[in-house]
Design an enzyme around this catalytic site. Structure first.
Site, PDB file in Angstrom:
ATOM      1  N   LYS A 223       0.844  -1.195   0.000  1.00  0.00           N
ATOM      2  CA  LYS A 223       0.000   0.000   0.000  1.00  0.00           C
ATOM      3  C   LYS A 223       0.880   1.246   0.000  1.00  0.00           C
ATOM      4  O   LYS A 223       2.100   1.164   0.205  1.00  0.00           O
ATOM      5  CB  LYS A 223      -0.914  -0.009   1.225  1.00  0.00           C
ATOM      6  CG  LYS A 223      -0.173  -0.095   2.550  1.00  0.00           C
ATOM      7  CD  LYS A 223      -1.124  -0.254   3.717  1.00  0.00           C
ATOM      8  CE  LYS A 223      -0.345  -0.347   5.033  1.00  0.00           C
ATOM      9  NZ  LYS A 223      -1.237  -0.433   6.187  1.00  0.00           N
TER      10      LYS A 223
ATOM     11  N   TYR B 234      13.494  31.367   0.610  1.00  0.00           N
ATOM     12  CA  TYR B 234      12.289  32.100   0.980  1.00  0.00           C
ATOM     13  C   TYR B 234      12.390  32.701   2.386  1.00  0.00           C
ATOM     14  O   TYR B 234      12.972  32.102   3.295  1.00  0.00           O
ATOM     15  CB  TYR B 234      11.076  31.169   0.954  1.00  0.00           C
ATOM     16  CG  TYR B 234      10.546  30.883  -0.432  1.00  0.00           C
ATOM     17  CD1 TYR B 234      10.051  31.908  -1.230  1.00  0.00           C
ATOM     18  CD2 TYR B 234      10.513  29.589  -0.921  1.00  0.00           C
ATOM     19  CE1 TYR B 234       9.550  31.642  -2.501  1.00  0.00           C
ATOM     20  CE2 TYR B 234      10.017  29.311  -2.175  1.00  0.00           C
ATOM     21  CZ  TYR B 234       9.536  30.341  -2.975  1.00  0.00           C
ATOM     22  OH  TYR B 234       9.039  30.071  -4.217  1.00  0.00           O
TER      23      TYR B 234
END
Length: 716
Positions: free
Chosen positions: A381, A608
């Protein structure tokens, strides 16, 4: 067309099929026995073209026919196949035009004849296959827009029967005026009924359908193949004896022969080979030229008696030259594709490397912890914990693993579409609107409680299920004390109960309280099993173990073990991973490229928010990876470290969506294009996923399962 994953047996059989096609056009045994040659070239070799069509049906048509809600994506694959086949057809026409002109094949050809050659006959005798594929695919595509799959199969069968009377059974109708007149009119449009209308559709549909079936019992399939082959042999010799054949490509018994043969081939497990696919295509295209070459050489060297008149030597010579020419083309084409700028995933901006040997070692280590009767049912999964579900499943198929569990139906469908065979259990909830996917893709669904069992049963078709038993995790499954409700599930006519399982939620610890709870869960699970046996209900396959259960409580193993994180060579925490480091080896490495290297001067900021300010003259590098790729943003501002050229480089500033800036001041010679290792080894240094998890304040499971889908996965 691309075959995928675990279909190397099909790729190998393509070679045999290509050699059988050469046999059809050279009659290898004619010098020795007319009957033996008839058997080889007009019976045995007639499986070749239907086989090629069935492969096309499986890999081009099956998604479109079976996945009604995903047809837009499937249509793209279908049209891509048509385009690719048309290109090969065009190349083949160009190759054989000079031969056709020299042989006078195109003299006095009318416009109608040109159309017939292009659409049906193939402009040269063996090239009919390409327009037949294109026309057959288009015809099935057209039928599917307004017909059910069952109706498509019936109509394809009817078309095949019509074709039979223009082929092997022509003698039965040639003296019936009206019917023979219709066929004679048809022969003005196409030379043979062995074409894309009458011949191709049935095999395209069969290939798609068989690829979606559960694997039948081997003894029955082998017996069916032997019996059907005896029938086709008797049929062909009978038709020949009574001189009924106008042509000899279509037999009644050819249908069951191909069904049983294809079912057998799909049970084989071998790595797929694009090289063999390309090789066989070129063998098919080139072999008539090699027939001309061998005959020309025989005539020039006065060796016609040996090279041509001896049919077996003639076949060997033609086959040898065809294979040699195809090998050269395939090899040089492969070299061209592997040059810089080609499709090598490791040339991408960022990628994941999967270590096949480490995966194999982990499988073997986990198997040693289990009793012989207990099979691995790996949890793949979350894209196999970020490793790439279809890639990992393919590798596991090669290692003999044929049972898997996934979180949702979409993950199971993807594996089926990628060609993964074996049992696939959906552990989570599937919406009733998607029950058809469970049925069509042969997936097993977890029964998450009694009310959900009622919904599954009301679907109206048999669904294979595993009943979840809630023994204390209180997440999914019917509560263990509700034994009456569990028994009622057995009475539901549309539920085929293949398994019962529970989940041990505290098996990762040996704390006394957690050990007691784990033992309590196991006792509750077995109490349910014993009660079912007591009431006369059959007990199917059982499983209750995940990775930690296998490693810490091996005595509790049953029929399956749902191993997850351990399969990938790590455990959830650094401490646990260290404990098992001698048995398990990490499978995944995460790498990216250095995009640019530049100076950063004192007082300048980077990234940033002006989060980093240089306090000295520095060299910094921008890496082509960010949090959108799964590299945790929490590693910003000096928390994270990467490896470049065997040295450590700290992350500076904020990690961006697609880029990360690192300090390379102490690493000489760093340049654009260099490899940065974010998980894995560089030189003598190594960064483990556990290191990232500790710094990010989480567990390895989360780090791995959040790896971005745009990262290419490369097996090394």
């Amino acid at each position: 067309m691309e075959t995928k994953q675990n279909y190397g047996i099909l790729d190998n059989f393509r070679v045999a099929a290509a050699l059988l096609v050469i046999a059809i056009h050279t009659s290898p045994l004619m010098s020795f026995s007319v009957d033996a040659d008839f058997f080889l070239t007009r019976i045995l070799a007639r499986i070749a073209v239907p086989f090629f069509l069935m492969v096309t049906g499986q890999f081009v048509m099956s998604d479109y026919l079976f996945n009604k809600k995903g047809r837009n994506c499937s249509s793209k694959k279908l049209w891509s196949y048509i385009k690719k086949t048309a290109i090969f057809y065009g190349i083949s026409i160009a190759i054989y035009i000079p031969v056709g002109i020299y042989a006078g094949h195109y003299k006095d050809m009318t416009g109608a004849a040109v159309v017939r050659e292009l659409l049906f006959d193939g402009t040269f005798y063996h090239l009919w296959y390409f327009p037949a594929c294109i026309m057959g695919v288009l015809l099935v595509y057209l039928m599917s827009t307004f017909m059910s799959l069952q109706s498509i199969m019936i109509l394809s069968g009817v078309l095949y029967v019509i074709g039979l009377f223009g082929d092997s059974y022509y003698g039965l109708i040639k003296n019936v005026p009206v019917i023979s007149g219709i066929y004679e009119f048809g022969f003005q449009i196409f030379s043979y009924t062995r074409n894309g209308i009458f011949f191709a559709p049935v095999f395209l549909v069969l290939g798609a359908m068989i690829s979606r079936k559960e694997a039948p019992k081997k003894n029955a399939v082998y017996g069916g193949l032997v019996l059907s082959f005896l029938l086709i042999t008797a049929e062909a010799f009978t038709l020949r004896y009574f001189d009924l054949q106008r042509h000899d490509s279509m037999y009644i018994a050819l249908i069951p022969v191909m069904i049983f043969l294809y079912e057998i081939l799909l049970q084989g497990k071998k790595r797929s080979s694009a090289f063999l696919r390309n090789l066989t295509t070129w063998i098919y295209i080139l072999h008539p030229i090699m027939i001309i070459v061998v005959r020309g050489v025989g005539k020039a060297l006065h060796l016609t008696v040996i090279l041509v008149d001896n049919s077996l030597i003639h076949y060997i010579a033609v086959t040898g030259l065809s294979v040699l020419a195809a090998l050269l083309i395939t090899y040089f084409n492969g070299r061209r594709r592997s040059r810089p700028g080609g499709n090598d995933p490791s040339r991408d901006r960022a990628w994941i490397e999967i270590d096949r040997n480490a995966l194999k070692k982990n499988v073997e280590a986990l198997r040693k912890e289990l009793p012989a009767q207990c099979r691995l049912m790996p949890a793949i999964k979350a894209d196999a914990y970020g490793h790439g579900a279809d890639l990992i499943a393919r590798e596991l198929n090669q290692m003999g693993v044929d049972a898997f569990c996934v979180a949702c139906v979409a993950e199971g469908v993807r594996l089926r579409r990628k060609g993964i065979k074996g049992e696939i259990l959906v552990l989570g909830y599937t919406h009733p609107d998607q029950f058809y996917l469970l049925y069509h893709y042969h997936l097993r669904q977890t029964v998450i409680d009694f009310s959900y069992a009622l919904k599954l049963n009301s679907y109206g078709k048999k669904l294979h299920v595993h009943i979840g038993i809630d023994t204390g995790m209180h997440r999914l499954g019917e509560r263990s004390e509700n034994i009456d409700l569990i028994c009622k599930m057995y009475q539901m006519k549309n539920l085929k109960i293949d398994g019962l399982f529970t989940h041990l939620c505290a098996a990762d610890s040996f704390e006394e309280k957690k050990q007691e709870f784990t033992n309590f869960q196991a006792d509750e699970f077995y109490r349910v099993i014993h009660e079912l046996e007591k009431r006369g209900y059959p007990v199917p396959k059982l499983h209750l173990q995940s990775s930690y259960g296998v490693l810490n409580y091996p005595e509790l193993t049953e029929d399956y073990a749902r191993v997850g994180i351990a399969l990938y060579g790590v455990l959830s925490t650094q401490e646990d991973t260290e404990e098992w480091k001698d048995s398990l080896e990490p499978v995944l490495a995460l790498k990216a490229r250095v995009a640019s290297v530049r100076d950063l001067y004192v007082g300048e900021t980077a990234g940033y928010g002006m989060q980093f300010t240089a306090d000295r003259h520095m060299k910094i590098a921008a890496l082509t990876i960010g949090y959108a790729d799964g590299y945790p943003r929490s590693l910003s501002n000096g928390v994270g470290v990467v490896l470049i050229n065997g040295c450590a480089a700290s992350v500076i500033g904020r990690i961006c969506m697609d880029q990360t800036i690192v300090d390379v001041s102490g690493i000489p010679g760093v340049k654009s294009g260099d490899v940065a290792v974010l998980i894995g080894r560089s030189g003598e240094m190594e960064i483990s996923v556990c290191d990232l998890a500790v710094k990010a304040g989480t567990i390895t499971n989360e780090i791995l399962s959040r790896m971005g889908t745009r990262l290419e996965r490369v097996v090394v």
